[in-house]
Design a protein around this motif. Structure first.
Motif, PDB file in Angstrom:
ATOM      1  N   HIS A   1      -4.378   3.504  -6.334  1.00 39.69           N
ATOM      2  CA  HIS A   1      -5.633   2.912  -5.866  1.00 39.69           C
ATOM      3  C   HIS A   1      -5.747   1.433  -6.217  1.00 39.69           C
ATOM      4  O   HIS A   1      -6.535   0.702  -5.606  1.00 39.69           O
ATOM      5  CB  HIS A   1      -6.823   3.683  -6.463  1.00 39.69           C
ATOM      6  N   THR A   2      -4.955   0.974  -7.206  1.00 34.43           N
ATOM      7  CA  THR A   2      -5.009  -0.447  -7.581  1.00 34.43           C
ATOM      8  C   THR A   2      -4.168  -1.316  -6.656  1.00 34.43           C
ATOM      9  O   THR A   2      -4.250  -2.545  -6.730  1.00 34.43           O
ATOM     10  CB  THR A   2      -4.526  -0.638  -9.027  1.00 34.43           C
TER      11      THR A   2
ATOM     12  N   ASP B   1      -0.020   8.199 -10.232  1.00 37.73           N
ATOM     13  CA  ASP B   1      -0.035   8.733  -8.870  1.00 37.73           C
ATOM     14  C   ASP B   1       1.056   9.772  -8.640  1.00 37.73           C
ATOM     15  O   ASP B   1       1.642   9.864  -7.567  1.00 37.73           O
ATOM     16  CB  ASP B   1       0.095   7.578  -7.868  1.00 37.73           C
TER      17      ASP B   1
ATOM     18  N   HIS C   1      -5.066  -2.172  -0.036  1.00 38.02           N
ATOM     19  CA  HIS C   1      -5.537  -1.153   0.892  1.00 38.02           C
ATOM     20  C   HIS C   1      -5.447  -1.679   2.327  1.00 38.02           C
ATOM     21  O   HIS C   1      -6.450  -1.822   3.031  1.00 38.02           O
ATOM     22  CB  HIS C   1      -6.978  -0.752   0.555  1.00 38.02           C
TER      23      HIS C   1
ATOM     24  N   GLU D   1       0.969   9.549   1.934  1.00 41.91           N
ATOM     25  CA  GLU D   1      -0.266   9.993   2.568  1.00 41.91           C
ATOM     26  C   GLU D   1       0.046  10.613   3.926  1.00 41.91           C
ATOM     27  O   GLU D   1       0.718  10.020   4.759  1.00 41.91           O
ATOM     28  CB  GLU D   1      -1.214   8.809   2.754  1.00 41.91           C
TER      29      GLU D   1
ATOM     30  N   ASN E   1       0.837  -1.188   0.000  1.00 38.44           N
ATOM     31  CA  ASN E   1       0.000   0.000   0.000  1.00 38.44           C
ATOM     32  C   ASN E   1       0.879   1.248   0.000  1.00 38.44           C
ATOM     33  O   ASN E   1       1.233   1.773   1.046  1.00 38.44           O
ATOM     34  CB  ASN E   1      -0.913  -0.014   1.229  1.00 38.44           C
TER      35      ASN E   1
END
Length: 290
Positions: A107-108, A204, A111, A173, A103
């Motif tokens: 988004h693929t 990304d 998660h 993030e 992660n």
């Protein structure tokens, strides 16, 4: 074995009489983290003893690969047997694209909380093995290198230094806020078509490698100008020094190099030859304990 990677210690914690495996072999194991079963492949070096604290290297596989593939790709277990360190190959989970990975932003990709998993894995290995807590390191290839970059931002209080081969450096993030200046070694080919050296805004917002390096130079408070310590056979080695806490940022730019874990011949600044990047990574880690 090199004493620099070990230290004699009293028996306590993971330093007990019982051996958790057979030295010189690799075994698959599992632990629970974040309510999930997580897996890893552990290699105890030949000569492993619970009366000696050993360095630990975590080696993360790329997207769509596995712990066992990364063990074979890097050849790090063979080096561990010669040098006497423990190496663990964590296993990623399956993401929305039905491929294994970590992660790290897209988004693929899976998660799950991989930073929490790595922290739990370190704690588990410290409890079950005789590990030197100041010599725990993270290395990774491709998506695994991207995770090593995340760990440099999030777990620099537990991991001493970081090495990345062909890593995709996605935005972190919550931002990159390391608790200390981190020593980082990075390899990247200029002909990498998976993670382009010049960046990939369509994936990304991967930054150019030069921008990623400059950001780490600033975070670690290094001198802004790089010094070239190696330039031969299309390989340029540059480093940024005088960083906080004796950290250093080192980069190998491989002209026309593809998306690989480098396995060619390298010679360091002292004229010592290494058969592949794995040896350079180990040398770098030896020089940068926590």
């Amino acid at each position: 074995m090199r004493t620099v990677a070990q230290a004699i210690v009293p028996t306590k914690g993971g330093c007990e009489d019982n051996l958790p495996g057979v030295p010189g072999t690799s075994t698959n194991a599992m632990l629970f983290s974040g309510g999930l079963q997580r897996f890893y492949r552990l290699h105890l070096p030949l000569g492993y003893r619970n009366t000696v604290r050993h360095a630990l290297i975590m080696n993360f596989h790329g997207h769509g690969a596995s712990a066992q593939i990364q063990e074979h790709l890097s050849g790090m277990s063979n080096l561990a047997d010669k040098e006497g360190f423990v190496v663990v190959y964590p296993q990623g989970t399956i993401g929305p694209d039905h491929r294994t990975g970590w992660n790290t932003g897209p988004h693929t990709y899976p998660h799950v909380n991989d930073v929490h998993f790595v922290s739990d894995l370190i704690t588990h290995l410290e409890e079950t093995l005789c590990i030197e807590p100041h010599r725990i390191y993270a290395a990774g290839f491709s998506n695994g290198g991207s995770l090593a970059n995340v760990l440099a931002c999030k777990l620099s209080d537990r991991i001493a230094a970081f090495a990345i081969a062909s890593g995709g450096m996605h935005p972190i993030e919550g931002g990159c806020t390391p608790q200390r200046a981190a020593s980082i070694l990075e390899f990247h080919g200029t002909a990498d078509q998976i993670v382009p050296y010049t960046g990939n805004s369509a994936n990304d917002n991967e930054p150019p490698i030069e921008k990623w390096l400059a950001d780490w130079v600033q975070r670690s408070g290094c001198n802004p100008g790089a010094s070239i310590f190696f330039h031969r056979d299309g390989v340029l080695g540059e480093q940024w020094t005088n960083c906080r806490k004796q950290a250093v940022i080192v980069h190998y730019r491989i002209t026309e190099g593809p998306h690989v874990w480098p396995r060619g011949s390298f010679t360091d600044a002292n004229g010592k030859e290494y058969p592949n990047a794995t040896n350079l990574i180990y040398q770098f880690f030896q020089e940068h304990p926590l």
